[in-house]
Write a protein that holds these residues in place. Structure first.
Motif, PDB file in Angstrom:
ATOM      1  N   VAL A 207      10.626  -3.631  -0.928  1.00  0.00           N
ATOM      2  CA  VAL A 207      10.826  -2.167  -0.881  1.00  0.00           C
ATOM      3  C   VAL A 207      12.335  -1.908  -1.037  1.00  0.00           C
ATOM      4  O   VAL A 207      13.146  -2.787  -0.744  1.00  0.00           O
ATOM      5  CB  VAL A 207      10.323  -1.552   0.450  1.00  0.00           C
ATOM      6  CG1 VAL A 207       8.805  -1.599   0.530  1.00  0.00           C
ATOM      7  CG2 VAL A 207      10.968  -2.226   1.661  1.00  0.00           C
TER       8      VAL A 207
ATOM      9  N   MET B  66       7.229  -5.510   5.243  1.00  0.00           N
ATOM     10  CA  MET B  66       7.449  -5.067   3.878  1.00  0.00           C
ATOM     11  C   MET B  66       8.523  -5.983   3.293  1.00  0.00           C
ATOM     12  O   MET B  66       9.677  -5.595   3.064  1.00  0.00           O
ATOM     13  CB  MET B  66       7.863  -3.584   3.863  1.00  0.00           C
ATOM     14  CG  MET B  66       6.702  -2.673   4.170  1.00  0.00           C
ATOM     15  SD  MET B  66       7.179  -1.009   4.622  1.00  0.00           S
ATOM     16  CE  MET B  66       7.588  -1.282   6.335  1.00  0.00           C
TER      17      MET B  66
ATOM     18  N   HIS C  98       1.806  -7.829   3.061  1.00  0.00           N
ATOM     19  CA  HIS C  98       1.340  -7.098   1.887  1.00  0.00           C
ATOM     20  C   HIS C  98       0.738  -8.049   0.854  1.00  0.00           C
ATOM     21  O   HIS C  98       1.369  -9.066   0.500  1.00  0.00           O
ATOM     22  CB  HIS C  98       2.498  -6.320   1.252  1.00  0.00           C
ATOM     23  CG  HIS C  98       2.665  -4.943   1.807  1.00  0.00           C
ATOM     24  ND1 HIS C  98       2.137  -3.822   1.217  1.00  0.00           N
ATOM     25  CD2 HIS C  98       3.264  -4.524   2.938  1.00  0.00           C
ATOM     26  CE1 HIS C  98       2.416  -2.753   1.955  1.00  0.00           C
ATOM     27  NE2 HIS C  98       3.081  -3.162   3.009  1.00  0.00           N
TER      28      HIS C  98
ATOM     29  N   GLU D 262       0.568  -7.561  -2.098  1.00  0.00           N
ATOM     30  CA  GLU D 262       1.406  -7.510  -3.324  1.00  0.00           C
ATOM     31  C   GLU D 262       2.650  -8.413  -3.210  1.00  0.00           C
ATOM     32  O   GLU D 262       3.355  -8.641  -4.187  1.00  0.00           O
ATOM     33  CB  GLU D 262       1.869  -6.066  -3.572  1.00  0.00           C
ATOM     34  CG  GLU D 262       0.758  -5.038  -3.694  1.00  0.00           C
ATOM     35  CD  GLU D 262       0.458  -4.350  -2.371  1.00  0.00           C
ATOM     36  OE1 GLU D 262       0.921  -4.857  -1.303  1.00  0.00           O
ATOM     37  OE2 GLU D 262      -0.261  -3.342  -2.358  1.00  0.00           O
TER      38      GLU D 262
ATOM     39  N   ASN E   4      -0.732  -1.218  -0.870  1.00  0.00           N
ATOM     40  CA  ASN E   4       0.008  -0.010  -1.253  1.00  0.00           C
ATOM     41  C   ASN E   4      -0.953   1.029  -1.809  1.00  0.00           C
ATOM     42  O   ASN E   4      -2.083   0.707  -2.182  1.00  0.00           O
ATOM     43  CB  ASN E   4       1.065  -0.377  -2.294  1.00  0.00           C
ATOM     44  CG  ASN E   4       2.267  -1.064  -1.647  1.00  0.00           C
ATOM     45  OD1 ASN E   4       2.493  -0.945  -0.437  1.00  0.00           O
ATOM     46  ND2 ASN E   4       3.026  -1.792  -2.444  1.00  0.00           N
ATOM     47  N   PRO E   5      -0.494   2.279  -1.897  1.00  0.00           N
ATOM     48  CA  PRO E   5      -1.383   3.351  -2.375  1.00  0.00           C
ATOM     49  C   PRO E   5      -2.041   3.056  -3.723  1.00  0.00           C
ATOM     50  O   PRO E   5      -3.215   3.369  -3.932  1.00  0.00           O
ATOM     51  CB  PRO E   5      -0.431   4.559  -2.478  1.00  0.00           C
ATOM     52  CG  PRO E   5       0.619   4.300  -1.453  1.00  0.00           C
ATOM     53  CD  PRO E   5       0.817   2.807  -1.468  1.00  0.00           C
ATOM     54  N   GLU E   6      -1.313   2.396  -4.621  1.00  0.00           N
ATOM     55  CA  GLU E   6      -1.878   2.160  -5.972  1.00  0.00           C
ATOM     56  C   GLU E   6      -2.695   0.869  -6.060  1.00  0.00           C
ATOM     57  O   GLU E   6      -3.306   0.582  -7.094  1.00  0.00           O
ATOM     58  CB  GLU E   6      -0.750   2.134  -7.009  1.00  0.00           C
ATOM     59  CG  GLU E   6       0.146   0.903  -6.972  1.00  0.00           C
ATOM     60  CD  GLU E   6       1.198   0.940  -5.870  1.00  0.00           C
ATOM     61  OE1 GLU E   6       1.173   1.894  -5.038  1.00  0.00           O
ATOM     62  OE2 GLU E   6       2.032   0.012  -5.826  1.00  0.00           O
ATOM     63  N   THR E   7      -2.730   0.110  -4.978  1.00  0.00           N
ATOM     64  CA  THR E   7      -3.464  -1.173  -5.020  1.00  0.00           C
ATOM     65  C   THR E   7      -4.943  -0.948  -4.689  1.00  0.00           C
ATOM     66  O   THR E   7      -5.259  -0.344  -3.662  1.00  0.00           O
ATOM     67  CB  THR E   7      -2.841  -2.166  -4.012  1.00  0.00           C
ATOM     68  OG1 THR E   7      -1.457  -2.337  -4.323  1.00  0.00           O
ATOM     69  CG2 THR E   7      -3.547  -3.510  -4.051  1.00  0.00           C
TER      70      THR E   7
ATOM     71  N   MET F 147      -1.684   1.743   3.186  1.00  0.00           N
ATOM     72  CA  MET F 147      -0.472   2.546   3.080  1.00  0.00           C
ATOM     73  C   MET F 147      -0.843   3.921   2.536  1.00  0.00           C
ATOM     74  O   MET F 147      -1.553   4.022   1.512  1.00  0.00           O
ATOM     75  CB  MET F 147       0.542   1.882   2.154  1.00  0.00           C
ATOM     76  CG  MET F 147       1.233   0.655   2.731  1.00  0.00           C
ATOM     77  SD  MET F 147       2.059   0.965   4.297  1.00  0.00           S
ATOM     78  CE  MET F 147       3.326   2.104   3.794  1.00  0.00           C
TER      79      MET F 147
ATOM     80  N   ARG G  90       4.182   5.608  -0.340  1.00  0.00           N
ATOM     81  CA  ARG G  90       4.819   4.436  -0.972  1.00  0.00           C
ATOM     82  C   ARG G  90       5.693   3.769   0.103  1.00  0.00           C
ATOM     83  O   ARG G  90       6.485   4.466   0.771  1.00  0.00           O
ATOM     84  CB  ARG G  90       5.722   4.872  -2.135  1.00  0.00           C
ATOM     85  CG  ARG G  90       4.980   5.325  -3.361  1.00  0.00           C
ATOM     86  CD  ARG G  90       4.402   4.176  -4.184  1.00  0.00           C
ATOM     87  NE  ARG G  90       5.387   3.155  -4.539  1.00  0.00           N
ATOM     88  CZ  ARG G  90       5.126   1.827  -4.506  1.00  0.00           C
ATOM     89  NH1 ARG G  90       3.949   1.404  -4.092  1.00  0.00           N
ATOM     90  NH2 ARG G  90       6.042   0.951  -4.841  1.00  0.00           N
ATOM     91  N   PRO G  91       5.588   2.476   0.309  1.00  0.00           N
ATOM     92  CA  PRO G  91       6.353   1.869   1.406  1.00  0.00           C
ATOM     93  C   PRO G  91       7.860   1.920   1.146  1.00  0.00           C
ATOM     94  O   PRO G  91       8.291   1.910  -0.003  1.00  0.00           O
ATOM     95  CB  PRO G  91       5.865   0.415   1.421  1.00  0.00           C
ATOM     96  CG  PRO G  91       5.306   0.179   0.077  1.00  0.00           C
ATOM     97  CD  PRO G  91       4.771   1.503  -0.390  1.00  0.00           C
TER      98      PRO G  91
ATOM     99  N   CYS H 161      -5.560   8.538  -0.811  1.00  0.00           N
ATOM    100  CA  CYS H 161      -5.806   7.332   0.020  1.00  0.00           C
ATOM    101  C   CYS H 161      -6.987   7.513   0.949  1.00  0.00           C
ATOM    102  O   CYS H 161      -7.549   6.538   1.453  1.00  0.00           O
ATOM    103  CB  CYS H 161      -4.563   6.984   0.843  1.00  0.00           C
ATOM    104  SG  CYS H 161      -3.141   6.540  -0.188  1.00  0.00           S
TER     105      CYS H 161
END
Ligand code: DX5
Ligand code: ZN
Length: 218
Positions: free
Chosen positions: A41, A67, A89, A91, A115-118, A136, A139-140, A151
């Motif tokens: 991040v 993070m 995470h 990611e 994360n929000p998009e994952t 999340m 966005r972290p 979400c």
């Protein structure tokens, strides 16, 4: 069981000890510890020295949110310094199975964060190896952001999958949670509620009581 987890990222670090004492007196079971490395991040928050001090000051469950890129490098040290749970995470880690197993072997509560998009499938892949999934809702990297409404369906779908499999896994939400959006998140199946600015900005004890009133009524 619903748990409030105030994030100390939003605390006044010049007054951290006395603010932790207020949390202690409130009997809120969790303290959310946001560790940010400036790699995974953009921000850098704090690390080992702060965790060590926080551990000495409170008996609350230290819910460490890593993070951090390649968090496996720090699991042993964070558990030694007093973390009760470590959430990594998906990611940021190339050895999630091994890292979760390491957290368990050291007696820690295991969390996997997305994360929000994952897509939720990336967390569900580990659902039998964790005690908590962290969704999340911003966005972290920063406190005080606005909640990402998309979400909510992720929270609901993860909770439904946990229930379908008959598992006892917590669903934690993190970022932009306020009194105004708390109930819809509880109804969607979130049961560990991270909140930073909505607790630490203003009257901490009063803010906590307002959250608990809704959470206990849910
Ligand atoms: C953001 C952190 C969150 C954040 C929550 O990357 O993981 O825990 O501190 O702060 P608020 O509740 O102010 O959004
Ligand atoms: Zn967090």
């Amino acid at each position: 069981m619903n748990y409030l987890a105030p994030s100390i990222l939003a605390a006044d670090f010049c007054e951290l000890g006395s603010q932790l004492d207020i949390i202690e007196q409130s009997k809120v079971p969790y303290i959310h510890v946001d560790v940010m490395d400036g790699m995974f991040v953009p921000s850098i928050s704090f690390g080992m020295p702060v965790l060590e001090c926080v551990r000495k000051r409170t008996k609350r469950f230290l819910d460490v949110h890593m993070m951090v890129q390649s968090p496996e490098r720090y699991v042993d040290e964070f558990m030694r310094l007093g973390a009760d749970g470590i959430t990594i995470h998906v990611e940021a880690c190339d050895c999630v199975h091994e890292t979760l197993a390491r957290i368990k072997s050291l007696g820690g509560k295991r969390g996997i964060a997305i994360n929000p998009e994952t897509p939720i499938e990336q967390a569900l892949a580990y659902i039998e190896e964790v005690e908590m999934v962290l969704v999340m809702t911003v966005r972290p990297g920063f406190g005080g952001q606005s909640y990402i409404p998309e979400c909510l369906d992720k929270i609901r779908n993860i909770r439904n999958e946990i229930n379908k499999r008959g598992l006892s896994v917590d669903v934690e939400i993190d970022g932009g949670v306020r009194l105004g959006n708390l109930k819809e998140n509880l109804d969607a199946g979130a049961n560990v509620i991270v909140t930073g600015s909505a607790v630490f900005k203003g009257d901490i004890d009063k803010n906590i009581k307002s959250f608990l009133q809704i959470m206990n009524g849910a």
